[in-house]
Each structure stands twice: as structure tokens, then as C-alpha cells.
Design an enzyme around this catalytic site. Structure first.
Site, PDB file in Angstrom:
ATOM      1  N   ASP A 237     -11.333  13.682   4.002  1.00  0.00           N
ATOM      2  CA  ASP A 237     -12.378  12.944   4.665  1.00  0.00           C
ATOM      3  C   ASP A 237     -12.151  12.179   5.860  1.00  0.00           C
ATOM      4  O   ASP A 237     -12.742  11.082   6.080  1.00  0.00           O
ATOM      5  CB  ASP A 237     -13.161  12.339   3.775  1.00  0.00           C
ATOM      6  CG  ASP A 237     -12.193  11.152   2.795  1.00  0.00           C
ATOM      7  OD1 ASP A 237     -11.136  11.007   3.374  1.00  0.00           O
ATOM      8  OD2 ASP A 237     -12.584  10.837   1.869  1.00  0.00           O
TER       9      ASP A 237
ATOM     10  N   GLU B 166      -9.847  19.746  -1.225  1.00  0.00           N
ATOM     11  CA  GLU B 166     -10.582  18.400  -1.701  1.00  0.00           C
ATOM     12  C   GLU B 166     -12.149  18.472  -1.385  1.00  0.00           C
ATOM     13  O   GLU B 166     -12.499  17.277  -0.810  1.00  0.00           O
ATOM     14  CB  GLU B 166      -9.821  17.101  -1.396  1.00  0.00           C
ATOM     15  CG  GLU B 166     -10.230  15.684  -2.247  1.00  0.00           C
ATOM     16  CD  GLU B 166      -9.492  14.517  -1.884  1.00  0.00           C
ATOM     17  OE1 GLU B 166      -9.839  14.014  -1.086  1.00  0.00           O
ATOM     18  OE2 GLU B 166      -8.664  14.376  -2.536  1.00  0.00           O
TER      19      GLU B 166
ATOM     20  N   GLU C 193     -15.956   7.868   6.025  1.00  0.00           N
ATOM     21  CA  GLU C 193     -15.402   9.157   5.109  1.00  0.00           C
ATOM     22  C   GLU C 193     -16.522   9.967   4.360  1.00  0.00           C
ATOM     23  O   GLU C 193     -16.338  11.138   4.394  1.00  0.00           O
ATOM     24  CB  GLU C 193     -14.448   8.511   4.122  1.00  0.00           C
ATOM     25  CG  GLU C 193     -13.049   7.957   4.691  1.00  0.00           C
ATOM     26  CD  GLU C 193     -13.056   6.782   5.025  1.00  0.00           C
ATOM     27  OE1 GLU C 193     -14.026   5.967   4.779  1.00  0.00           O
ATOM     28  OE2 GLU C 193     -11.991   6.252   5.566  1.00  0.00           O
TER      29      GLU C 193
ATOM     30  N   HIS D   9      -6.977  -0.947   2.147  1.00  0.00           N
ATOM     31  CA  HIS D   9      -6.841  -0.496   3.695  1.00  0.00           C
ATOM     32  C   HIS D   9      -8.512  -0.124   4.115  1.00  0.00           C
ATOM     33  O   HIS D   9      -8.647  -0.075   5.177  1.00  0.00           O
ATOM     34  CB  HIS D   9      -6.022   0.758   4.064  1.00  0.00           C
ATOM     35  CG  HIS D   9      -6.377   2.039   3.306  1.00  0.00           C
ATOM     36  ND1 HIS D   9      -7.489   2.746   4.020  1.00  0.00           N
ATOM     37  CD2 HIS D   9      -6.216   2.711   2.398  1.00  0.00           C
ATOM     38  CE1 HIS D   9      -7.648   3.974   2.858  1.00  0.00           C
ATOM     39  NE2 HIS D   9      -6.745   3.861   2.203  1.00  0.00           N
TER      40      HIS D   9
ATOM     41  N   ARG E 264     -11.879   0.423   5.534  1.00  0.00           N
ATOM     42  CA  ARG E 264     -12.451  -0.069   6.618  1.00  0.00           C
ATOM     43  C   ARG E 264     -13.635  -1.065   6.329  1.00  0.00           C
ATOM     44  O   ARG E 264     -13.871  -2.115   6.826  1.00  0.00           O
ATOM     45  CB  ARG E 264     -13.033   1.254   7.649  1.00  0.00           C
ATOM     46  CG  ARG E 264     -12.167   1.444   8.876  1.00  0.00           C
ATOM     47  CD  ARG E 264     -12.988   2.365   9.740  1.00  0.00           C
ATOM     48  NE  ARG E 264     -12.252   2.479  11.081  1.00  0.00           N
ATOM     49  CZ  ARG E 264     -11.060   2.892  11.284  1.00  0.00           C
ATOM     50  NH1 ARG E 264     -10.284   3.355  10.315  1.00  0.00           N
ATOM     51  NH2 ARG E 264     -10.708   2.834  12.610  1.00  0.00           N
TER      52      ARG E 264
ATOM     53  N   HIS F  73      -0.470  -1.733   4.053  1.00  0.00           N
ATOM     54  CA  HIS F  73      -0.918  -0.445   4.979  1.00  0.00           C
ATOM     55  C   HIS F  73      -0.433  -1.315   6.543  1.00  0.00           C
ATOM     56  O   HIS F  73      -0.917  -2.205   6.751  1.00  0.00           O
ATOM     57  CB  HIS F  73      -2.420  -0.392   4.913  1.00  0.00           C
ATOM     58  CG  HIS F  73      -2.674   0.715   5.439  1.00  0.00           C
ATOM     59  ND1 HIS F  73      -2.955   1.010   6.812  1.00  0.00           N
ATOM     60  CD2 HIS F  73      -3.300   2.102   5.176  1.00  0.00           C
ATOM     61  CE1 HIS F  73      -3.433   2.222   7.164  1.00  0.00           C
ATOM     62  NE2 HIS F  73      -3.609   2.987   5.964  1.00  0.00           N
TER      63      HIS F  73
HETATM   64  C1  UD1 Z   1      -6.946   6.164   7.786  1.00  0.00           C
HETATM   65  C2  UD1 Z   1      -8.424   7.064   7.307  1.00  0.00           C
HETATM   66  C3  UD1 Z   1      -8.944   6.862   6.054  1.00  0.00           C
HETATM   67  C4  UD1 Z   1      -7.657   6.864   5.031  1.00  0.00           C
HETATM   68  C5  UD1 Z   1      -6.583   6.335   5.478  1.00  0.00           C
HETATM   69  C6  UD1 Z   1      -5.334   6.489   4.567  1.00  0.00           C
HETATM   70  C7  UD1 Z   1     -10.040   7.547   9.188  1.00  0.00           C
HETATM   71  C8  UD1 Z   1     -11.455   6.880   9.798  1.00  0.00           C
HETATM   72  N1  UD1 Z   1      -9.484   6.822   8.282  1.00  0.00           N
HETATM   73  O1  UD1 Z   1      -7.506   4.783   7.659  1.00  0.00           O
HETATM   74  O2  UD1 Z   1      -9.859   7.404   5.593  1.00  0.00           O
HETATM   75  O3  UD1 Z   1      -7.923   6.714   3.959  1.00  0.00           O
HETATM   76  O4  UD1 Z   1      -6.049   6.602   6.878  1.00  0.00           O
HETATM   77  O5  UD1 Z   1      -4.214   5.548   4.775  1.00  0.00           O
HETATM   78  O6  UD1 Z   1      -9.641   8.655   9.081  1.00  0.00           O
HETATM   79  N2  UD1 Z   1      -1.082   2.567  11.851  1.00  0.00           N
HETATM   80  C9  UD1 Z   1       0.408   2.522  12.159  1.00  0.00           C
HETATM   81  N3  UD1 Z   1       1.312   3.470  11.489  1.00  0.00           N
HETATM   82  C10 UD1 Z   1       0.822   4.274  10.830  1.00  0.00           C
HETATM   83  C11 UD1 Z   1      -0.488   4.522  10.339  1.00  0.00           C
HETATM   84  C12 UD1 Z   1      -1.575   3.409  10.898  1.00  0.00           C
HETATM   85  O7  UD1 Z   1       0.866   1.727  12.831  1.00  0.00           O
HETATM   86  O8  UD1 Z   1       1.719   5.189  10.329  1.00  0.00           O
HETATM   87  C13 UD1 Z   1      -1.835   1.432  12.281  1.00  0.00           C
HETATM   88  C14 UD1 Z   1      -2.131   1.815  13.862  1.00  0.00           C
HETATM   89  O9  UD1 Z   1      -2.366   0.577  14.505  1.00  0.00           O
HETATM   90  C15 UD1 Z   1      -3.471   2.566  13.870  1.00  0.00           C
HETATM   91  C16 UD1 Z   1      -4.310   1.839  12.617  1.00  0.00           C
HETATM   92  O10 UD1 Z   1      -3.277   1.533  11.767  1.00  0.00           O
HETATM   93  O11 UD1 Z   1      -4.220   2.542  15.127  1.00  0.00           O
HETATM   94  C17 UD1 Z   1      -5.440   2.517  11.987  1.00  0.00           C
HETATM   95  O12 UD1 Z   1      -5.017   3.786  11.778  1.00  0.00           O
HETATM   96  P1  UD1 Z   1      -6.255   4.839  11.309  1.00  0.00           P
HETATM   97  O13 UD1 Z   1      -5.667   6.143  10.933  1.00  0.00           O
HETATM   98  O14 UD1 Z   1      -7.271   4.916  12.431  1.00  0.00           O
HETATM   99  O15 UD1 Z   1      -7.100   4.235   9.933  1.00  0.00           O
HETATM  100  P2  UD1 Z   1      -6.513   3.824   8.412  1.00  0.00           P
HETATM  101  O16 UD1 Z   1      -7.154   2.545   8.225  1.00  0.00           O
HETATM  102  O17 UD1 Z   1      -5.490   4.060   8.565  1.00  0.00           O
HETATM  103  N1  UDP Z   2       1.284   5.696  -1.344  1.00  0.00           N
HETATM  104  C1  UDP Z   2       2.585   5.862  -0.833  1.00  0.00           C
HETATM  105  N2  UDP Z   2       3.115   4.653  -0.304  1.00  0.00           N
HETATM  106  C2  UDP Z   2       2.827   3.555  -0.399  1.00  0.00           C
HETATM  107  C3  UDP Z   2       1.170   3.331  -1.157  1.00  0.00           C
HETATM  108  C4  UDP Z   2       0.815   4.786  -1.242  1.00  0.00           C
HETATM  109  O1  UDP Z   2       3.079   7.023  -0.600  1.00  0.00           O
HETATM  110  O2  UDP Z   2       3.226   2.260  -0.045  1.00  0.00           O
HETATM  111  C5  UDP Z   2       0.806   7.011  -1.666  1.00  0.00           C
HETATM  112  C6  UDP Z   2      -0.087   6.916  -2.873  1.00  0.00           C
HETATM  113  O3  UDP Z   2       0.659   7.279  -3.817  1.00  0.00           O
HETATM  114  C7  UDP Z   2      -1.334   7.975  -2.456  1.00  0.00           C
HETATM  115  C8  UDP Z   2      -1.504   7.994  -1.186  1.00  0.00           C
HETATM  116  O4  UDP Z   2      -0.442   7.215  -0.675  1.00  0.00           O
HETATM  117  O5  UDP Z   2      -0.725   9.297  -2.767  1.00  0.00           O
HETATM  118  C9  UDP Z   2      -2.674   6.905  -0.849  1.00  0.00           C
HETATM  119  O6  UDP Z   2      -2.988   6.967   0.294  1.00  0.00           O
HETATM  120  P1  UDP Z   2      -3.904   5.814   1.005  1.00  0.00           P
HETATM  121  O7  UDP Z   2      -3.979   4.797   0.048  1.00  0.00           O
HETATM  122  O8  UDP Z   2      -3.322   5.315   2.259  1.00  0.00           O
HETATM  123  O9  UDP Z   2      -5.344   6.532   1.372  1.00  0.00           O
HETATM  124  P2  UDP Z   2      -6.609   7.122   0.491  1.00  0.00           P
HETATM  125  O10 UDP Z   2      -5.844   7.890  -0.699  1.00  0.00           O
HETATM  126  O11 UDP Z   2      -7.246   5.752   0.152  1.00  0.00           O
HETATM  127  O12 UDP Z   2      -7.148   8.035   1.559  1.00  0.00           O
END
Ligand code: UD1
Ligand code: UDP
Length: 374
Positions: free
Chosen positions: A97, A119, A133, A215, A217, A248
Site C-alpha cells: 500500500d 498482500e 495507504e 512512522h 503519517r 525511522h
Molecule cells: C513510507 C510509506 C508507508 C510505509 C513506510 C515504511 C508512503 C506514502 N509511505 O513512509 O506506507 O509504511 O514507508 O517505512 O508510501 N528517509 C530516509 N532514508 C530512508 C527512508 C526514508 O532518509 O531510507 C526519509 C527521507 O527524508 C524521505 C522521508 O524519510 O523523504 C519519507 O519517506 P517516505 O517513503 O515518503 O515516507 P515514509 O514515512 O517512510
Molecule cells: N524493521 C527493520 N529494522 C528496524 C525496524 C523494523 O528491519 O529498525 C522491519 C520489521 O521487522 C518489519 C518492517 O521493517 O518487517 C516494518 O517496516 P515499517 O515499520 O517501516 O513499515 P510498515 O510495516 O508499517 O509498512
């Protein structure tokens, strides 16, 4: 020979798609399988690729600091066009999602590929929770030709939306395949993880460990302030507990969490962990407080109680079984439910039941078998 393109972009998608990549690569006599990452995440995605030893054929490298939904969506669709046109996949696989999921499903539909949703069918039926999502997965579901639903509940959700039954397969969640792969690798004699060694030096074995992640939103802003206030009070009221919180990398999470919790005794803020290190830490924990989808699915199979900092969940199975409780981002509720589990053995025992509502580790085999028969 059929052509598969597996597209993902974030940490959880990578964890849950990695076993599918591995399974398809066992069937190279029938399929050419390529991986495309949007790199909606960067560091957190690369950690997963390294652990599962996956080298994508295409890397769109799209992540920008504090990116927004508009430009990310547009960039994914535009950047996928030349790849879809060059490779011309028969099947494209998207997961769950995220923005990557939704945008990649639209692009693949434009390219005339069959879209396979892994999924599929998770729903809260509340378009604002989780945001965005719930809408992302509804759009991917509407576009998809084949739906790999993790549970019977998710299949029923799809049937309610008039998805035809023969296009749905209940597979279990591929996260359990990933968990089993990880356990096997970690237990092999030559496995070394520097993060696990580092964790051993910060883990206080005289204290009960509360593992925290977050994390979402919809929790940005006041939600995270409430969460941090609760965590601070929990450690002050319970000096026999230690909180470890891999934070995160989203700046909307990093900023409030480090500002409010950096100096608190018994709270360790650390960088996101590699997948095996995180699973190792889950196993060592007394209880988990999270808003993560994936963690809600993994924890029951490790017998760990989970307090979920959300008002709704698309994963009702563990709530029904009593091992997950929704606490939202209400400070008092988070504190009360945590204290109940810390003080009351009977409440703890009821919630720490080991069970596997989300799969048996064979989800990817079922998906490959289904596609092979088409
Ligand atoms: C995203 C997904 C969310 C998912 C989550 C898992 C969307 C809208 N959101 O949210 O559904 O549950 O990932 O973690 O698709 N960033 C870094 N390095 C990284 C990752 C993120 O610096 O490796 C920072 C960056 O500034 C980036 C920001 O996080 O712009 C947001 O990343 P984004 O993927 O847009 O949103 P998440 O909150 O990570
Ligand atoms: N996870 C990881 N390292 C971390 C925290 C979580 O590998 O420091 C793994 C966790 O085991 C799970 C996945 O990341 O499989 C969950 O990711 P996240 O919470 O970012 O996203 P969501 O599942 O909410 O979409």
C-alpha cells in the site's frame, strides 16, 4: 518464457518481496525475473537488499529528503515508462500500500502488463486511516488482475468489492516467509551481524525490554509528541524497564523523537536496524509498542504482545486473538496498557500467546505455483 517485473521501493515492501524474488529465481526455466526498485527509501531499502543479497536490474533512485506525495507519485510513474517499454513484462508484481505500489500499478496498467498484487485486500474502510495507504491499496486492488490475499479476511474484503473469486488466492503473508529465511540465515554458523553485536553491548539484561517503532503519517505532529511523552513517563515510573527505539529516518519522526527523548535515562535511540538485528531484538523484548504494519504481523509468531499506536488496523486477526491491542496515540492509554502488561502476569500471559495468523512461510511458493498454471 514469461517475463516478470517485481517492483518495490520501501523497507517493508523489500522485506516482503525478497522471498518472492528468490522463489521466482528458482524457476528460471519458465520465467525471466527482473527487480526494479523505485528507491522511495534509500538507506533503509539498501539494508534489506544487502541482507537478502538482491541486486536489482533497475534502480530509479528517487528518494529525496522529506519528499512529498505529489512529486514522488509523478516521478515513479514517469520513471517507470522507459523500463516497462524496454522490458515489456507479462506480469508486474507490486506489494501492499505504499506510493510505489499505487504508482507502479498505474504505470504497469498503462503498459499493458498483468498486475499482480501481493498482500492484497487489507482494508480499514476508512480512507483517512492509514493515510494514504488505505487509498493506495484500494487503487492497486482495483487495477490488479491477480490478488494474493494473506488471509481469509482479506479475501472477503476483496469479494465485497466484487473482485472475481478466481483471481484471488489466499497465500499467507510473505512476511512469514521472510522471517523464516532470516531465522535460517542467522542460525547458520558463518553468520555475523555487527549490529547484533552492538545491540548486545547496549541491552541491559537486568531490565525488561520495551521495543518501540513508529512512522505513520497520521501520527506526525501531535501524535509523536503524545507518544514520546508516554514513553518518557513509562521509563520514569518503571525503572526496571529499558526502551530501545530504532528511529525511522523520516525527518518528521527523527526531529520530535530526538528532541523529546534524547537525554532520557533508560531510553536508547538508535538508527534503523538491519532486518536480522531487528528480528533478534524483537525476540529479546518483553513487549513491543509500534504503529508498524509488518511488526504487527511478525510479533505474534514470536509470541510477543504488541500495543499498536493507531486507531484502526487492517490486520484484525491478532487483535481478535488478543495478542494485539490498539492504543492510538493517547498518552494515558499507552501508559495504562503498558503498565498493565508490566504489573499483571495474567494480562501478560494472555497477550504473549505464540500463534501464526498471518501465514505458514509458504506464501511465495503458492504465488509462483498460481502464476505457473496461468
Ligand atoms: C513510507 C510509506 C508507508 C510505509 C513506510 C515504511 C508512503 C506514502 N509511505 O513512509 O506506507 O509504511 O514507508 O517505512 O508510501 N528517509 C530516509 N532514508 C530512508 C527512508 C526514508 O532518509 O531510507 C526519509 C527521507 O527524508 C524521505 C522521508 O524519510 O523523504 C519519507 O519517506 P517516505 O517513503 O515518503 O515516507 P515514509 O514515512 O517512510
Ligand atoms: N524493521 C527493520 N529494522 C528496524 C525496524 C523494523 O528491519 O529498525 C522491519 C520489521 O521487522 C518489519 C518492517 O521493517 O518487517 C516494518 O517496516 P515499517 O515499520 O517501516 O513499515 P510498515 O510495516 O508499517 O509498512
Amino acid at each position: 518464457m514469461k517475463k516478470n517485473l517485481i517492483i518495490f521501493g520501501t523497507r517493508p515492501e523489500a522485506i516482503k518481496m525478497a522471498p518472492l524474488v528468490k522463489e521466482f529465481l528458482k524457476h528460471q526455466e519458465n520465467f525471466v525475473t527482473k527487480v526494479c526498485i523505485t528507491a522511495q527509501h534509500r538507506e533503509m531499502l539498501d539494508q534489506v537488499l544487502a541482507f537478502f543479497d538482491i541486486s536489482p536490474e533497475y534502480d530509479l533512485n528517487l528518494m529525496k529528503p522529506n519528499q512529498n506525495l505529489y512529486s514522488l507519485t509523478a516521478d515513479i510513474i514517469t520513471s517507470l515508462k522507459p523500463i516497462l517499454e524496454e522490458f515489456q513484462p507479462d506480469y508486474v508484481y507490486v506489494h501492499g500500500d505504499t506510493t510505489t505500489t499505487m504508482a507502479a500499478s498505474i504505470a504497469s496498467f498503462y503498459a499493458g502488463a498483468k498486475v499482480c498484487h501481493v498482500e492484497a485486500g487489507l482494508r480499514t474502510f476508512n480512507k483517512l486511516s492509514p493515510f494514504p495507504e488505505e487509498i493506495n491499496r484500494s487503487i492497486a486492488g482495483r487495477i490488479s488482475d491477480y490478488h494474493f490475499a494473506p488471509t481469509q479476511t482479506s479475501k472477503q474484503n476483496l469479494l465485497k468489492e466484487n473482485v472475481s473469486e478466481e483471481t484471488i488466492l489466499v497465500t499467507g503473508n510473505t512476511v512469514i516467509d521472510a522471517l523464516q529465511f532470516s531465522a535460517q540465515k542467522v542460525n547458520s554458523t558463518d553468520f555475523e551481524d555487527t549490529q547484533i553485536n552492538e545491540l548486545k553491548t547496549i541491552l541491559d539484561t537486568n531490565k525488561r525490554l520495551i521495543l518501540v517503532t513508529g512512522h505513520r503519517r497520521e501520527n506526525h505532529g501531535q501524535g509523536f509528541i503524545n507518544i514520546c511523552t508516554a514513553l518518557k513517563k513509562i521509563t520514569l515510573e518503571n525503572p526496571d524497564t529499558q526502551i530501545i527505539y530504532p528511529v525511522h529516518l523520516n525527518p518528521n519522526v527523527q526531529k520530535p523523537v530526538y528532541e523529546l527523548l534524547k537525554e532520557i535515562e533508560n531510553i536508547k535511540l538508535i538508527d534503523p536496524l538491519s532486518y536480522p538485528a531487528f528480528v533478534w531484538l524483537m525476540d529479546k523484548s518483553y513487549l513491543i509498542i509500534t504503529d508498524s504494519g509488518g511488526v504487527q504481523e511478525e510479533a505474534p509468531s514470536l509470541g510477543k504482545p504488541v500495543l499498536v499506536m493507531r486507531d484502526t488496523t487492517e490486520r484484525p486477526e491478532a487483535v481478535d486473538a488478543g495478542t494485539v491491542v490498539l492504543v492510538g496515540t493517547n498518552t494515558d492509554k499507552i501508559i495504562d496498557e503498558t503498565n498493565k502488561l508490566l504489573a499483571n502476569d495474567e494480562s501478560y500471559r494472555k497477550m504473549s500467546k505464540l500463534h501464526n495468523p498471518y501465514g505458514d512461510g509458504n506464501a511465495c511458493k503458492r504465488i509462483v505455483e498460481f502464476i505457473s498454471k496461468l
